[in-house]
Design a protein around this motif. Structure first.
Motif, PDB file in Angstrom:
ATOM      1  N   TYR A 174       7.354  28.627 -11.573  1.00 56.00           N
ATOM      2  CA  TYR A 174       7.335  27.149 -11.410  1.00 56.00           C
ATOM      3  C   TYR A 174       5.663  26.717 -11.099  1.00 56.00           C
ATOM      4  CZ  TYR A 174       7.824  22.458  -9.885  1.00 56.00           C
ATOM      5  OH  TYR A 174       7.715  20.937  -9.600  1.00 56.00           O
ATOM      6  N   PHE A 175       5.393  26.101 -12.226  1.00 56.12           N
ATOM      7  CA  PHE A 175       3.648  25.818 -11.970  1.00 56.12           C
ATOM      8  C   PHE A 175       3.456  24.377 -11.358  1.00 56.12           C
ATOM      9  CE2 PHE A 175      -0.467  24.945 -13.306  1.00 56.12           C
ATOM     10  CZ  PHE A 175      -1.376  26.277 -12.916  1.00 56.12           C
ATOM     11  N   ASP A 176       3.189  24.302 -10.073  1.00 50.16           N
ATOM     12  CA  ASP A 176       2.953  22.977  -9.282  1.00 50.16           C
ATOM     13  C   ASP A 176       1.607  22.379  -9.581  1.00 50.16           C
ATOM     14  OD1 ASP A 176       4.181  21.139  -7.851  1.00 50.16           O
ATOM     15  OD2 ASP A 176       4.796  22.659  -6.244  1.00 50.16           O
ATOM     16  N   LEU A 177       1.575  21.211 -10.097  1.00 46.00           N
ATOM     17  CA  LEU A 177       0.270  20.493 -10.235  1.00 46.00           C
ATOM     18  C   LEU A 177       0.021  19.268  -9.149  1.00 46.00           C
ATOM     19  CD1 LEU A 177       0.790  20.262 -13.962  1.00 46.00           C
ATOM     20  CD2 LEU A 177      -0.849  21.382 -13.182  1.00 46.00           C
ATOM     21  N   PRO A 178      -1.011  19.307  -8.556  1.00 49.40           N
ATOM     22  CA  PRO A 178      -1.109  18.568  -7.564  1.00 49.40           C
ATOM     23  C   PRO A 178      -1.129  17.244  -7.645  1.00 49.40           C
ATOM     24  CG  PRO A 178      -3.623  19.255  -8.141  1.00 49.40           C
ATOM     25  CD  PRO A 178      -2.377  19.904  -9.180  1.00 49.40           C
ATOM     26  N   GLN A 179      -0.667  16.345  -6.907  1.00 49.21           N
ATOM     27  CA  GLN A 179      -0.437  14.916  -6.866  1.00 49.21           C
ATOM     28  C   GLN A 179      -1.454  14.154  -6.205  1.00 49.21           C
ATOM     29  OE1 GLN A 179       1.130  13.560  -9.209  1.00 49.21           O
ATOM     30  NE2 GLN A 179       3.171  14.910  -9.647  1.00 49.21           N
ATOM     31  N   THR A 180      -2.328  14.953  -5.553  1.00 47.35           N
ATOM     32  CA  THR A 180      -3.558  14.418  -4.747  1.00 47.35           C
ATOM     33  C   THR A 180      -4.799  14.875  -5.604  1.00 47.35           C
ATOM     34  OG1 THR A 180      -3.466  16.047  -3.155  1.00 47.35           O
ATOM     35  CG2 THR A 180      -2.222  14.257  -2.464  1.00 47.35           C
ATOM     36  N   TYR A 181      -5.563  14.040  -5.512  1.00 43.01           N
ATOM     37  CA  TYR A 181      -6.729  14.537  -6.576  1.00 43.01           C
ATOM     38  C   TYR A 181      -8.310  14.552  -5.900  1.00 43.01           C
ATOM     39  CZ  TYR A 181      -2.950  12.483  -9.316  1.00 43.01           C
ATOM     40  OH  TYR A 181      -1.520  12.229  -9.815  1.00 43.01           O
ATOM     41  N   ASP A 182      -7.960  14.892  -4.544  1.00 40.95           N
ATOM     42  CA  ASP A 182      -9.602  15.211  -4.004  1.00 40.95           C
ATOM     43  C   ASP A 182      -9.537  16.708  -4.110  1.00 40.95           C
ATOM     44  OD1 ASP A 182      -9.161  15.467  -0.622  1.00 40.95           O
ATOM     45  OD2 ASP A 182      -7.429  14.969  -2.224  1.00 40.95           O
ATOM     46  N   ASP A 183     -10.921  17.104  -4.061  1.00 44.32           N
ATOM     47  CA  ASP A 183     -11.081  18.540  -4.495  1.00 44.32           C
ATOM     48  C   ASP A 183     -10.776  19.313  -3.219  1.00 44.32           C
ATOM     49  OD1 ASP A 183     -12.386  18.535  -6.983  1.00 44.32           O
ATOM     50  OD2 ASP A 183     -13.822  17.246  -5.910  1.00 44.32           O
ATOM     51  N   ALA A 184     -10.743  18.814  -1.857  1.00 42.31           N
ATOM     52  CA  ALA A 184     -10.780  19.650  -0.651  1.00 42.31           C
ATOM     53  C   ALA A 184      -9.096  19.984  -0.396  1.00 42.31           C
ATOM     54  CB  ALA A 184     -11.378  18.855   0.652  1.00 42.31           C
ATOM     55  N   THR A 185      -8.305  19.034  -0.802  1.00 44.02           N
ATOM     56  CA  THR A 185      -6.637  19.115  -0.546  1.00 44.02           C
ATOM     57  C   THR A 185      -5.996  19.474  -1.852  1.00 44.02           C
ATOM     58  OG1 THR A 185      -6.737  16.751  -0.499  1.00 44.02           O
ATOM     59  CG2 THR A 185      -6.361  17.748   1.625  1.00 44.02           C
ATOM     60  N   GLY A 186      -6.105  18.454  -2.755  1.00 43.25           N
ATOM     61  CA  GLY A 186      -5.273  18.828  -3.874  1.00 43.25           C
ATOM     62  C   GLY A 186      -5.920  20.001  -4.639  1.00 43.25           C
ATOM     63  N   GLY A 187      -7.171  19.797  -4.800  1.00 35.20           N
ATOM     64  CA  GLY A 187      -8.157  21.012  -5.477  1.00 35.20           C
ATOM     65  C   GLY A 187      -7.844  22.268  -4.923  1.00 35.20           C
ATOM     66  N   SER A 188      -7.776  22.445  -3.419  1.00 38.95           N
ATOM     67  CA  SER A 188      -7.604  23.834  -2.717  1.00 38.95           C
ATOM     68  C   SER A 188      -6.088  24.289  -3.387  1.00 38.95           C
ATOM     69  CB  SER A 188      -7.743  23.770  -1.323  1.00 38.95           C
ATOM     70  OG  SER A 188      -8.852  23.262  -1.087  1.00 38.95           O
ATOM     71  N   PHE A 189      -5.276  23.399  -3.113  1.00 40.42           N
ATOM     72  CA  PHE A 189      -3.797  23.724  -3.497  1.00 40.42           C
ATOM     73  C   PHE A 189      -3.755  24.205  -5.008  1.00 40.42           C
ATOM     74  CE2 PHE A 189       0.143  22.402  -5.328  1.00 40.42           C
ATOM     75  CZ  PHE A 189       0.920  23.580  -4.735  1.00 40.42           C
ATOM     76  N   TYR A 190      -4.518  23.441  -5.835  1.00 43.75           N
ATOM     77  CA  TYR A 190      -4.211  23.731  -7.201  1.00 43.75           C
ATOM     78  C   TYR A 190      -5.150  25.084  -7.453  1.00 43.75           C
ATOM     79  CZ  TYR A 190      -4.445  23.005 -12.297  1.00 43.75           C
ATOM     80  OH  TYR A 190      -4.183  23.255 -13.664  1.00 43.75           O
ATOM     81  N   VAL A 191      -6.163  25.320  -6.969  1.00 45.84           N
ATOM     82  CA  VAL A 191      -6.887  26.611  -7.424  1.00 45.84           C
ATOM     83  C   VAL A 191      -5.814  27.725  -6.731  1.00 45.84           C
ATOM     84  CG1 VAL A 191      -8.790  27.943  -6.494  1.00 45.84           C
ATOM     85  CG2 VAL A 191      -9.332  25.551  -7.153  1.00 45.84           C
ATOM     86  N   HIS A 192      -5.384  27.598  -5.561  1.00 47.83           N
ATOM     87  CA  HIS A 192      -4.514  28.770  -5.119  1.00 47.83           C
ATOM     88  C   HIS A 192      -3.363  28.872  -6.176  1.00 47.83           C
ATOM     89  CE1 HIS A 192      -0.972  30.478  -2.611  1.00 47.83           C
ATOM     90  NE2 HIS A 192      -2.320  31.199  -2.077  1.00 47.83           N
ATOM     91  N   GLU A 242       0.731  -1.105  -0.054  1.00 45.86           N
ATOM     92  CA  GLU A 242       0.049  -0.048  -0.037  1.00 45.86           C
ATOM     93  C   GLU A 242       0.931   1.171  -0.219  1.00 45.86           C
ATOM     94  OE1 GLU A 242      -3.198  -0.002   2.592  1.00 45.86           O
ATOM     95  OE2 GLU A 242      -3.623   2.030   2.281  1.00 45.86           O
ATOM     96  N   THR A 243       0.401   2.138  -0.776  1.00 41.81           N
ATOM     97  CA  THR A 243       1.408   3.379  -1.041  1.00 41.81           C
ATOM     98  C   THR A 243       0.737   4.607  -0.543  1.00 41.81           C
ATOM     99  OG1 THR A 243       2.349   2.405  -2.620  1.00 41.81           O
ATOM    100  CG2 THR A 243       2.832   4.481  -2.742  1.00 41.81           C
ATOM    101  N   LEU A 244       1.061   5.488   0.254  1.00 41.19           N
ATOM    102  CA  LEU A 244       0.474   6.808   0.510  1.00 41.19           C
ATOM    103  C   LEU A 244       1.431   8.028   0.048  1.00 41.19           C
ATOM    104  CD1 LEU A 244      -0.135   6.091   4.211  1.00 41.19           C
ATOM    105  CD2 LEU A 244      -1.771   5.401   2.182  1.00 41.19           C
ATOM    106  N   MET A 245       0.636   8.693  -0.877  1.00 42.31           N
ATOM    107  CA  MET A 245       1.193   9.950  -1.366  1.00 42.31           C
ATOM    108  C   MET A 245       1.167  10.986  -0.371  1.00 42.31           C
ATOM    109  SD  MET A 245       2.588  12.044  -3.608  1.00 42.31           S
ATOM    110  CE  MET A 245       2.892  11.157  -5.237  1.00 42.31           C
ATOM    111  N   LEU A 246       2.332  11.985  -0.058  1.00 42.72           N
ATOM    112  CA  LEU A 246       2.139  13.211   0.534  1.00 42.72           C
ATOM    113  C   LEU A 246       2.867  13.984  -0.025  1.00 42.72           C
ATOM    114  CD1 LEU A 246       1.625  14.988   3.139  1.00 42.72           C
ATOM    115  CD2 LEU A 246       4.129  14.300   3.717  1.00 42.72           C
ATOM    116  N   HIS A 247       2.200  14.792  -1.087  1.00 45.97           N
ATOM    117  CA  HIS A 247       2.744  15.692  -2.173  1.00 45.97           C
ATOM    118  C   HIS A 247       3.261  17.025  -1.240  1.00 45.97           C
ATOM    119  CE1 HIS A 247       1.970  18.561  -5.620  1.00 45.97           C
ATOM    120  NE2 HIS A 247       3.145  18.248  -5.425  1.00 45.97           N
TER     121      HIS A 247
END
Ligand code: SF4
Ligand code: SF4
Lengths: 430, 388
Positions: free
Chosen positions: B126-144, A145-150
């Motif tokens: 440098y344009f960082d794209l999220p590597q987590t894909y839920d709207d609340a975390t990855g999404g907020s970061f990306y919108v910012h 199982e892998t957990l990504m912390l970006h």
């Protein structure tokens, strides 16, 4: 043992021995973990969340450490070739291939003990894109199982609140619940705090040790010797009482050396005369580590500061784990690792080292494997030369691929570099 | 315009390393600005909404002599950063007022900092794209992240970028994406009518032309291509993957086709097809862009796959929906993302009994014979295999 061999016997100070024992003990624990019903985590050195993982009783594996240990024991060459035979490109990072090669050879770690598969891969995605592929590859093969912390990159040379919040939110919403589930242990923030308090003490002592190199002569080598000093704090021990003890012992040892006006300890004893003071950028080569170091101490060259000693945390510019703001502080730790800094920050840091440590110049050891460190290093060289007026030199090697360590070339290059420093000094006197 | 004329125009744009089209666009009205971007993906809508021209910078190809750029890189680094630096250091990118470096790999990441040092008067992000894909975390970061870009470009433009302008730009790009999807679908259906060497040039024109013009050109080509009947061959249908950043020379694409392969899908210019569905042009525009990226974008090597089972899904989908018979892995030498991904994708293909072949190239590869031979052997084996 004949006399020549006896003379060559490796000399190590107490702290070096202690750290070796600690690392050996960790491999021991890893080997027994599953039999003892414990779970194993794997995570990368930059941005490793050791304190957090300890909250869930994981026995902790760091794949880069495995690779470098295999490199030092001259086992990595075959592992890399095995991985290449298994379809991995000759062009990619050899840490990854050494790790995959080790697994292909069976579940045996660098010390010869069993090396069971991790139960969780905590992908602390800090400062290197290869990390992501590395754990995807391990997951593909072994199903862990892998957990990504970006962790976002400091593209603008600073940490903004959105970056920090992003990491904190991932920890809260994703990482901690998943670690609870996998380990079966409930998260206790006070436990985390207590580990972080330990980390802080060790960090304080480490900084004193690293900064002792501002003395003349420097009592330490901040690159080759530095590797032993950063070992525990960059890996499975940060936050443990053992690490706190280790750094207290180390600091006392080094302060004593300063009082006695002694230079660094090398594998062949104490360095006699400090002739050159260098700052080094880039990781060392592990397969010929001893020979590489010898090329320096034989010439009286001491590395007073290195960027490599900051890959697992840049503590000398003030960061400390802060138990009062545990998750925010973990996020700032991840965001602040050396390879997560942008180019202007890296250049500033090196120039500062050259100035504050009164160095004669910069040496870059450019690592073939590592785009994160190496891509663009020639610009670092030019900029640092331009800004400090100090000579810089460039050598190339690899971390754990013995095919890319050409001793003769590197020695020649170093010798002419030392000559260059000498001439520069002479010119400055006249 | 006939297809020949359209392709000739695209080829001229492709070969023009001085970016004259960008200069002309800027000269046509006072105060116009252009912003460069590197592979793989940036939301060009934001640049467009600022009234600026987004310009794709994909290295120097095989026509540029790289002298200064080589002085910054060791032999084991890919070609694209050095030729891009060469373009910059020789003044060819002076027409760009800024450069965006999306998060794709450590080489491009480090190049962003080098750009800050070497081109101090330019806007660099440098344009960082999220590597987590839920709207609340990855999404907020990306919108910012997008919000920051929006604010930066507004400063450069000297005016606000309104939500309405962003929504209008989203609509314009949706249309472009639809045209590109039509182009890909048409090629997959009749690859002899729209050879990849032409499709590729058409896509590359999208790097320098205003998007509205590019959409028209793609549609014109499609209409025209269908009118001109060309000979159909018994080629093998392949998906080409791994060429998302440093581009192969045009000659290499032609060589693959000449060797008996119809390329029916590829990842050459992902920026134009990254978002797989229309982006909502209603509601909050940045959130709409974020949702599109998080939930409806292509899989590629610089993007994390959350689950093991996800690996290779997109490639399999390409193979299936395009009716491909095999996969060609074409990766730039020393490209960590493409080369580390490759064994994982190959394993997935092997499980599904999809044949593949693999080679490396550089943007300035001159020797086509070995690749032609390899592609030819691969095409033959596919044909033999399917006949058996
Ligand atoms: S590329 Fe560099 S930082 Fe990344 S895993 Fe390899 S050696 Fe480590
Ligand atoms: S070709 Fe590959 S390694 Fe080179 S810049 Fe592009 S993605 Fe990075």
């Amino acid at each position: 043992m004949n006399t020549a061999a006896a003379k060559k016997a490796v000399v190590k100070d107490d702290a070096m021995n202690l750290q070796k024992e600690m690392i050996a003990e960790n491999y021991h624990q890893l080997a027994r973990a599953h039999q003892e019903g414990k779970k194993i985590s794997a995570t990368f050195v930059p941005g490793n969340l050791n304190e957090l993982l300890m909250c869930f009783d994981f026995v902790r594996r760091l794949p880069e450490t495995d690779a470098l240990q295999n490199g030092m024991r001259k086992k990595s060459g075959k592992m890399i070739m095995d991985a290449e035979r298994d379809g991995h490109s000759e062009d990619v990072c050899t840490y990854v291939k050494s790790d995959l090669g080790m697994m292909l050879q069976g579940e045996v770690g660098p010390t010869g003990e069993a090396m069971p598969h991790p139960d969780v891969l905590l992908l602390s995605y800090t400062g290197c894109f290869t990390f992501m592929k590395w754990f995807e590859l391990v997951r593909q093969k072994y199903g862990c199982e892998t957990l990504m912390l970006h962790v976002p990159y400091q593209g603008d040379g600073r940490i903004n609140p959105a970056m920090r919040d992003y990491v904190v939110n991932q920890l809260k919403d994703k990482i901690i619940p998943a670690l609870e589930r996998i380990s079966g242990v409930k998260f206790d923030i006070d436990r985390l705090r207590s580990y972080m308090r330990e980390s802080q003490k060790a960090e304080e002592d480490l900084v004193r040790v690293l900064q002792s190199a501002k003395q003349r002569p420097s009592p330490i080598d901040g690159y080759f010797g530095g590797v032993y000093y950063i070992g525990p704090i960059f890996t499975a021990f940060r936050g443990t009482p053992e690490a706190t003890r280790f750094y207290a012992t180390l600091r006392a040892e080094i302060e004593e050396r300063v009082r006695q006006g002694k230079g660094p300890v090398t594998p062949e004893g104490e360095m006699a005369e400090e002739k050159y003071r260098l700052v080094v950028e880039g990781p060392p080569n592990w397969t010929s580590f001893r020979d590489f170091w010898k090329m320096f101490y034989d010439e009286g060259a001491v590395v007073v500061a290195s960027t490599y000693a900051k890959v697992g945390g840049v503590y000398d510019f003030g960061f400390r784990h802060d138990a009062e703001r545990p998750l925010e502080s973990l996020a700032e730790y991840c965001l602040g690792c050396y390879t997560n800094l942008n180019f202007p920050q890296r250049i500033d840091m090196i120039c500062k080292y050259i100035d504050e440590y009164q160095a004669d110049g910069l040496l870059i050891n450019s690592i073939k494997s590592c785009n994160s460190f190496s891509a663009g290093q020639l610009l670092i060289l030019r900029e640092v030369e331009k800004r400090t007026g100090k000579p810089a030199a460039f050598i190339e090697s690899d971390l754990v691929d013995p095919r890319y360590f050409s001793a003769a070339n590197i020695k020649n290059r170093l010798e002419s570099y030392f000559q260059m420093i000498k001439q520069k000094r002479a010119a400055a006197v006249h | 315009m006939s297809t020949k004329e359209i392709v000739a125009r695209c080829e001229q744009l492709f070969e023009d390393l001085d970016f004259s089209a960008v200069k002309q666009w800027k000269a046509a009205a006072p105060g116009r600005k252009a912003i460069g971007y590197m592979p793989i993906y940036v939301p060009r809508e934001i640049v467009h909404a600022a009234g600026m021209l987004p310009v794709g910078v994909f290295g120097g190809g095989d026509q540029l002599e790289v002298i200064q750029g080589d002085a910054y890189y060791q032999s084991y680094i890919c070609r694209i950063p050095r030729s891009t630096l060469e373009l910059g250091l020789t003044g060819r990118l002076d027409c760009l007022d800024g450069m965006l470096f999306p998060s794709i790999c450590d080489v491009i990441r480090n190049l962003s900092g080098m750009w800050q040092i070497l081109f101090k008067d330019k806007y660099v992000k440098y344009f960082d794209l999220p590597q987590t894909y839920d709207d609340a975390t990855g999404g907020s970061f990306y919108v910012h992240e997008m919000q920051t870009l929006r604010a930066d470009l507004a400063r450069l433009a000297g005016r606000e970028i309104t939500d309405d302008q962003l929504r209008a730009s989203i609509a314009v790009y949706n249309d472009n994406r639809r045209a590109v999807r039509e182009l890909y679908a048409y090629r997959a259906k009749k690859p002899w009518q729209a050879p990849t060497s032409e499709v590729y040039l058409l896509l590359r024109a999208g790097c320098v032309l205003p998007v509205e013009e590019h959409t028209r050109l793609v549609r014109q080509y499609l209409a025209q291509a269908d009118l001109e009947k060309r000979a159909q061959r018994d080629n093998a249908r392949v998906v080409l993957t791994g060429a998302f950043c440093e581009q192969p020379p045009l000659g290499l694409i032609k060589s693959i086709e000449m060797a008996g392969c119809y390329v029916v899908d590829d990842d050459f210019q992902l920026v134009q097809s990254y978002l797989l569905e229309d982006v909502s042009a209603a509601g909050d525009p940045l959130e709409a862009l974020s949702r599109a990226f998080l939930h409806h974008s292509a899989q590629t090597s610089s993007k994390y796959d959350e689950k093991k089972e996800d690996k290779g899904k997109f490639l399999l989908h390409q193979v299936k929906t395009r009716g491909a018979e095999g996969v060609v892995f074409a990766a730039p030498s020393f490209c960590d993302p493409a080369l580390l991904e490759r064994p994982m994708l190959q394993e997935v293909l092997a499980k599904h009994k999809i044949p593949y072949t693999a080679f490396k190239y550089a943007e300035n590869t001159g020797q086509m014979a070995p690749i032609r031979e390899q592609a030819g052997t691969f095409a033959d084996s596919i044909k033999l295999w399917s006949a058996a």
